[in-house]
Design an enzyme around this catalytic site. Structure first.
Site, mmCIF file in Angstrom:
data_model
loop_
_atom_site.group_PDB
_atom_site.id
_atom_site.type_symbol
_atom_site.label_atom_id
_atom_site.label_comp_id
_atom_site.label_asym_id
_atom_site.label_seq_id
_atom_site.Cartn_x
_atom_site.Cartn_y
_atom_site.Cartn_z
ATOM 1 N N SER A 54 1.117 -1.370 0.029
ATOM 2 C CA SER A 54 -0.212 0.378 0.446
ATOM 3 C C SER A 54 1.108 0.970 0.157
ATOM 4 C CB SER A 54 -0.872 0.357 1.220
ATOM 5 O OG SER A 54 -1.599 -1.385 1.165
ATOM 6 N N CYS A 151 -13.626 -8.180 19.335
ATOM 7 C CA CYS A 151 -15.023 -6.701 18.934
ATOM 8 C C CYS A 151 -16.356 -7.856 20.213
ATOM 9 C CB CYS A 151 -15.698 -6.830 18.034
ATOM 10 S SG CYS A 151 -15.046 -8.520 17.373
ATOM 11 N N GLN A 178 -22.021 -13.697 14.284
ATOM 12 C CA GLN A 178 -20.483 -12.618 13.454
ATOM 13 C C GLN A 178 -20.647 -12.148 12.498
ATOM 14 O OE1 GLN A 178 -18.467 -14.126 17.754
ATOM 15 N NE2 GLN A 178 -16.743 -12.627 16.503
ATOM 16 N N HIS A 267 -22.055 -7.339 14.824
ATOM 17 C CA HIS A 267 -22.336 -8.145 15.341
ATOM 18 C C HIS A 267 -23.478 -8.533 16.387
ATOM 19 C CE1 HIS A 267 -18.227 -9.998 14.126
ATOM 20 N NE2 HIS A 267 -17.823 -9.445 15.866
HETATM 21 P P1 A2P Z 1 -2.234 -3.442 3.300
HETATM 22 O O1 A2P Z 1 -3.605 -3.628 2.735
HETATM 23 O O2 A2P Z 1 -1.097 -2.658 2.618
HETATM 24 O O3 A2P Z 1 -2.013 -5.392 2.947
HETATM 25 P P2 A2P Z 1 -8.264 -6.215 7.903
HETATM 26 O O4 A2P Z 1 -7.964 -6.729 8.776
HETATM 27 O O5 A2P Z 1 -9.228 -5.455 7.443
HETATM 28 O O6 A2P Z 1 -7.218 -7.161 6.175
HETATM 29 O O7 A2P Z 1 -6.819 -4.867 7.199
HETATM 30 C C1 A2P Z 1 -5.514 -5.520 7.971
HETATM 31 C C2 A2P Z 1 -4.216 -4.140 7.767
HETATM 32 O O8 A2P Z 1 -3.257 -5.018 8.439
HETATM 33 C C3 A2P Z 1 -4.247 -3.684 6.193
HETATM 34 O O9 A2P Z 1 -4.394 -2.409 6.336
HETATM 35 C C4 A2P Z 1 -3.272 -4.650 5.397
HETATM 36 O O10 A2P Z 1 -1.969 -3.240 5.244
HETATM 37 C C5 A2P Z 1 -2.221 -4.583 7.129
HETATM 38 N N1 A2P Z 1 -1.182 -5.174 7.057
HETATM 39 C C6 A2P Z 1 -0.854 -6.226 6.675
HETATM 40 N N2 A2P Z 1 0.361 -7.062 6.739
HETATM 41 C C7 A2P Z 1 0.962 -5.801 7.399
HETATM 42 C C8 A2P Z 1 2.364 -5.678 7.175
HETATM 43 N N3 A2P Z 1 3.162 -6.605 6.679
HETATM 44 N N4 A2P Z 1 2.883 -4.587 7.297
HETATM 45 C C9 A2P Z 1 1.549 -3.244 8.043
HETATM 46 N N5 A2P Z 1 0.569 -3.869 7.932
HETATM 47 C C10 A2P Z 1 0.267 -5.155 7.493
#
Ligand code: A2P
Length: 360
Positions: A54, A151, A178, A267
């Site tokens: 991202s 949650c 949930q 939920h």
């Molecule tokens: P990214 O979108 O870049 O993968 P959710 O719980 O809705 O699935 O969101 C998970 C969040 O955790 C997202 O913002 C995701 O970013 C982030 N994330 C997952 N893996 C990592 C990582 N290795 N480092 C930083 N953020 C992470």
């Protein structure tokens, strides 16, 4: 005429902290932005962090376009409060870096919830668990972690704590319904995709959950333990004891059955209580009507009670079906049906409320 140039004053970090959101692209991360804005959270700066996937993407906040950065151990310089919502392994890996940089971590994952000395907080229930000492804000101490509960636990405790405080809950039996949001943004997308696929007569894509989710329900996807309970159910039991400050023989008897249902983001919970002292239905109504963060939808005449859609995108937890349990002596058994937005009060709102407790 010479004009004296005034230096821009730095915002006071105790009244206008700099925040970081870890996992900002996720379902909860996105909600953090909305809640912080809606509650006019006083802020000196905001850092948006997610995975390398991202990095470089942007997000809007209070009319500004902010660039998302890749989370690294160097991400937290100048950060006062770090809101983590990227899963337990990321919290375990990076919380210490945030703490070392001087931030208080408000962690949405289960990584530190049951760690001794880490406050586990629902502000309406146990705000007093946060003390200067246990988050290291006392003189000469380093900041630490405050954990945001599970949650389903948060949603349940908003409804049950006022009753527990008034008459004592001896035993609590909860069954949950949930939503997809609890498994993250990808699970929400999968539910939508599967619904379309099934309606079009196609085979549903099962990437997140191993079984069909649309037009179905199943036992919660967290790992099942040797005693037959899944982890979600045990979180509801153990976290409730910690939040209520119960230890040893004084613990309320709690059992939970957690089910994933094809609902997008709020939920629902059916809760059965055995009480220490009798409570009338009217008294239960009054307690819940006066409870912070709770709204009632309890219209027997029109068979109108809380639904996940009532609760979606709303701060309050909704309670209805407040009635005596006929199987218990008059006044000693109570049934409730509760709905709460998992992403909001179950996660982002609760964490922002915790952060608000840290701001002077
Ligand atoms: P990214 O979108 O870049 O993968 P959710 O719980 O809705 O699935 O969101 C998970 C969040 O955790 C997202 O913002 C995701 O970013 C982030 N994330 C997952 N893996 C990592 C990582 N290795 N480092 C930083 N953020 C992470």
């Amino acid at each position: 005429m010479t004009s004296a140039r005034t230096q821009p004053t730095q915002p006071d970090r105790t009244t206008h902290p700099t925040l970081a959101i870890v996992g900002v692209t996720g379902a909860v991360g996105q909600e953090f932005l909305r809640v912080l804005d809606q509650r006019s959270f006083p802020m000196g700066g905001l850092k948006l962090l997610a995975s390398a996937r991202s990095a470089g993407k942007t997000a809007e906040f209070r009319g500004k376009t902010l660039t998302i950065e890749e989370l690294t151990e160097d991400s937290f310089a100048g950060v006062d409060i770090a809101l983590f919502s990227a899963g337990g392994s990321i919290s375990k890996k990076y919380a210490q870096a945030a703490i070392d940089a001087g931030a208080v971590v408000v962690d949405n994952s289960s990584a530190f919830r049951m760690t001794d000395g880490v406050p586990l907080v629902v502000p309406e229930v146990n705000a007093d668990a946060i003390t200067a000492a246990n988050i290291g804000l006392g003189e000469g101490q380093v900041p630490g972690v405050i954990a945001n509960p599970n949650c389903s636990t948060i949603i349940m405790l908003l409804a049950v704590t006022p009753i527990h405080r008034a008459v004592g809950v001896k035993r609590l039996v909860v069954s949950t319904y949930q939503a997809a949001s609890g498994a993250g943004a990808a699970a929400m997308a999968e539910l939508e995709q599967q619904t379309r696929e099934v309606l079009e007569g196609r085979q549903p894509t099962c990437d997140i959950f191993p079984q069909q989710y649309a037009f179905n329900l199943f036992s919660h996807n967290s790992p099942v333990q040797p005693n037959g309970y899944n982890q979600e159910e045990l979180k509801m039991v153990h976290e409730t004891h910690k939040i209520w400050g119960e230890q040893g023989d004084n613990k309320t008897g709690i059992t939970a059955t957690c089910i994933r249902v094809p609902v997008m983001r709020a939920h629902a919970e059916s809760i059965n209580l055995t009480l220490d002292k009798p409570l009338s239905e009217d008294e239960a109504h009054k307690l819940l009507a006066d409870a912070p963060g709770v709204s009632l939808i309890d219209d027997r005449e029109n068979n109108r009670f809380p639904t996940p859609l009532d609760a979606s995108h709303v701060d309050d937890v909704f309670v209805g079906r407040i009635r005596h349990d006929l199987s218990q002596p008059e006044g000693y058994g109570l049934d409730l049906f509760v709905c709460g937005d998992q992403v909001r009060k179950g996660a982002a709102l609760n964490a922002v409320q915790i952060a608000e407790l840290l701001v002077k």
